[in-house]
Scaffold this motif. Structure first.
Motif, mmCIF file in Angstrom:
data_model
loop_
_atom_site.group_PDB
_atom_site.id
_atom_site.type_symbol
_atom_site.label_atom_id
_atom_site.label_comp_id
_atom_site.label_asym_id
_atom_site.label_seq_id
_atom_site.Cartn_x
_atom_site.Cartn_y
_atom_site.Cartn_z
ATOM 1 N N ARG A 139 4.190 2.563 -9.565
ATOM 2 C CA ARG A 139 5.100 3.691 -9.337
ATOM 3 C C ARG A 139 5.086 4.655 -10.517
ATOM 4 N NH1 ARG A 139 10.111 4.322 -6.071
ATOM 5 N NH2 ARG A 139 8.774 6.072 -5.571
ATOM 6 N N LEU A 140 4.870 4.123 -11.705
ATOM 7 C CA LEU A 140 4.809 4.978 -12.885
ATOM 8 C C LEU A 140 3.576 5.869 -12.836
ATOM 9 C CD1 LEU A 140 6.132 5.657 -15.602
ATOM 10 C CD2 LEU A 140 4.836 3.769 -16.617
ATOM 11 N N GLU A 141 2.454 5.304 -12.399
ATOM 12 C CA GLU A 141 1.202 6.061 -12.337
ATOM 13 C C GLU A 141 1.147 6.972 -11.116
ATOM 14 O OE1 GLU A 141 -1.700 3.003 -12.355
ATOM 15 O OE2 GLU A 141 -1.412 2.479 -14.470
ATOM 16 N N HIS A 142 1.649 6.490 -9.982
ATOM 17 C CA HIS A 142 1.591 7.242 -8.720
ATOM 18 C C HIS A 142 2.931 7.091 -8.002
ATOM 19 C CE1 HIS A 142 -2.738 7.767 -9.195
ATOM 20 N NE2 HIS A 142 -2.845 6.477 -9.417
ATOM 21 N N PRO A 143 3.915 7.939 -8.303
ATOM 22 C CA PRO A 143 5.258 7.773 -7.731
ATOM 23 C C PRO A 143 5.310 7.823 -6.209
ATOM 24 C CG PRO A 143 5.302 9.293 -9.589
ATOM 25 C CD PRO A 143 3.857 9.036 -9.283
ATOM 26 N N ASP A 144 4.310 8.449 -5.572
ATOM 27 C CA ASP A 144 4.332 8.542 -4.112
ATOM 28 C C ASP A 144 3.513 7.440 -3.449
ATOM 29 O OD1 ASP A 144 1.863 9.495 -4.901
ATOM 30 O OD2 ASP A 144 1.818 11.147 -3.447
ATOM 31 N N ASP A 145 3.002 6.479 -4.234
ATOM 32 C CA ASP A 145 2.300 5.340 -3.649
ATOM 33 C C ASP A 145 3.299 4.396 -2.989
ATOM 34 O OD1 ASP A 145 -0.095 6.298 -4.555
ATOM 35 O OD2 ASP A 145 -0.736 4.405 -5.444
ATOM 36 N N GLY A 146 2.853 3.721 -1.950
ATOM 37 C CA GLY A 146 3.715 2.767 -1.271
ATOM 38 C C GLY A 146 2.930 1.597 -0.724
ATOM 39 N N LYS A 147 3.661 0.601 -0.278
ATOM 40 C CA LYS A 147 3.058 -0.582 0.329
ATOM 41 C C LYS A 147 3.872 -0.936 1.566
ATOM 42 C CE LYS A 147 1.615 -3.933 -2.335
ATOM 43 N NZ LYS A 147 1.585 -5.149 -3.198
ATOM 44 N N VAL A 148 3.172 -1.135 2.678
ATOM 45 C CA VAL A 148 3.818 -1.476 3.945
ATOM 46 C C VAL A 148 3.264 -2.807 4.432
ATOM 47 C CG1 VAL A 148 4.137 -0.825 6.364
ATOM 48 C CG2 VAL A 148 4.199 0.935 4.575
ATOM 49 N N TYR A 149 4.161 -3.745 4.721
ATOM 50 C CA TYR A 149 3.782 -5.024 5.310
ATOM 51 C C TYR A 149 4.027 -4.908 6.816
ATOM 52 C CZ TYR A 149 4.173 -6.632 0.473
ATOM 53 O OH TYR A 149 4.037 -6.784 -0.888
ATOM 54 N N LEU A 150 2.943 -4.763 7.571
ATOM 55 C CA LEU A 150 3.029 -4.571 9.018
ATOM 56 C C LEU A 150 2.856 -5.936 9.692
ATOM 57 C CD1 LEU A 150 3.246 -2.293 11.173
ATOM 58 C CD2 LEU A 150 0.742 -2.260 11.203
ATOM 59 N N VAL A 151 3.926 -6.433 10.299
ATOM 60 C CA VAL A 151 3.982 -7.812 10.781
ATOM 61 C C VAL A 151 4.045 -7.843 12.304
ATOM 62 C CG1 VAL A 151 5.301 -9.968 10.705
ATOM 63 C CG2 VAL A 151 5.253 -8.460 8.697
ATOM 64 N N ARG A 152 3.200 -8.680 12.916
ATOM 65 C CA ARG A 152 3.399 -8.945 14.337
ATOM 66 C C ARG A 152 4.501 -9.994 14.474
ATOM 67 N NH1 ARG A 152 -0.442 -11.156 19.387
ATOM 68 N NH2 ARG A 152 1.103 -10.549 20.959
ATOM 69 N N HIS A 153 5.384 -9.782 15.435
ATOM 70 C CA HIS A 153 6.504 -10.708 15.633
ATOM 71 C C HIS A 153 6.015 -12.141 15.823
ATOM 72 C CE1 HIS A 153 5.667 -11.209 19.927
ATOM 73 N NE2 HIS A 153 5.482 -9.903 19.991
#
Length: 306
Positions: A139-153
């Motif tokens: 986040r310090l290097e790239h504040p707009d970076d994100g991580k999404v955990y896409l889970v099948r039920h």
């Protein structure tokens, strides 16, 4: 961060990952504290006072433990773990900047260290702190970076055996075990949001994690069965700069991964073309920058369905 929903017995706390920049090259150094009571190296944090907000508590605890009055930059999310008394401890962290100053030992902390990220990883006592540091550094290097955990039920009861609306079909016993395993797997990571398809089997997949993290699982229509990959990608684009868990359906994931592969996104995982190619309880970890999905990696279910 999402609204906090405390459970009876939860211990609420807040803290900061504090950094400063080296004068010679601008690289970050991170502040670690040593607590003699626990004989550990960690980040400054502490319990909320009555009526205090998480952010106010985080700033106060950093100041009390280190003598530094920090500048708050960005939220980092929620970390949870079980205390020695078997309580669920819910800690919210912020990325903060501070200036080096003379440290005076106190009843909570007897030593502090300013370390590079690589040095800090070796010094930190807990795995959860290392994961938090990794996210803070990103986040310090790239504040707009994100991580999404896409889970099948998780596994649900059979459609043919359920008399009600399919959206109300619940998890099976095996699916509930998968939901608990998902909670154990993901609760060690700093998380900021949870969202789910309106279908009951998806909501139940996130229920244990939502309770542990004290985060609401938001109902999101674009994660519904049959949603187009373009609509799902558009929603994921709104999650810039967050760590988010999404519970959805096999066809939604298969179509999204197929679209990403066709668009040239780097995919590490099996080829999927239909919902049956997606294991129930399986996780696709999406890395984003701004509104764009940059790469995807598959993680098998923590527990496979019976």
């Amino acid at each position: 961060m999402a609204e906090y929903t405390a459970r009876r017995g939860d211990v609420s706390a807040a803290g900061g990952v504090v950094f400063r920049r080296r004068k010679k090259d601008g690289s970050p150094l991170f502040l670690l504290v040593h607590r003699p009571r626990y004989k550990d190296w960690t980040f400054p944090k502490g319990k909320l006072d009555k009526g205090e907000s998480f952010l106010d508590a985080a700033v106060r605890e950093v100041a009390e433990e280190t003598g530094i009055n920090p500048q708050v930059h960005l939220p980092l999310g929620t970390v949870t773990y079980t205390t020695g008394r078997r309580n669920n401890k819910v800690v919210r962290y912020w990325l903060m900047e501070g200036k080096k100053k003379d440290f005076k030992p106190n009843k909570e902390v007897d030593r502090v260290l300013w370390l590079s990220a690589d040095q800090a990883r070796l010094q930190l006592t807990y795995d959860r702190s290392e994961k938090l540091l990794q996210w803070a550094q990103l986040r310090l290097e790239h504040p707009d970076d994100g991580k999404v955990y896409l889970v099948r039920h998780g596994k649900a009861g059979k459609r043919k055996d359920f008399e009600g609306q399919d959206v109300d079909r619940p998890l099976s016993k095996s699916g509930r075990k998968q939901a608990q395993a998902l909670n154990q797997f993901l609760s060690g990571y700093p998380l900021m949001r949870l969202a789910t398809s309106p279908a009951l089997r998806c909501r139940e997949t996130l229920d244990p994690l939502a309770r542990t993290m004290a985060l609401p699982a938001e109902s999101e229509g674009s994660l519904s069965e049959g949603s187009s990959p373009e609509l799902v990608a558009k929603f994921i684009g709104t999650l810039a700069g967050t760590t988010t868990v999404l519970a959805t359906h096999g066809d939604v994931i298969a179509n999204l991964i197929g679209m990403l592969r066709a668009d040239g996104v780097k995919i590490k995982g099996p080829k999927v073309s239909m919902k049956d190619d997606i294991e129930k309880g399986g996780i696709w970890v999406l890395r984003t920058r701004g509104r764009r999905i940059r790469r995807a990696r598959y993680v098998p279910p923590p527990v496979r369905s019976d």
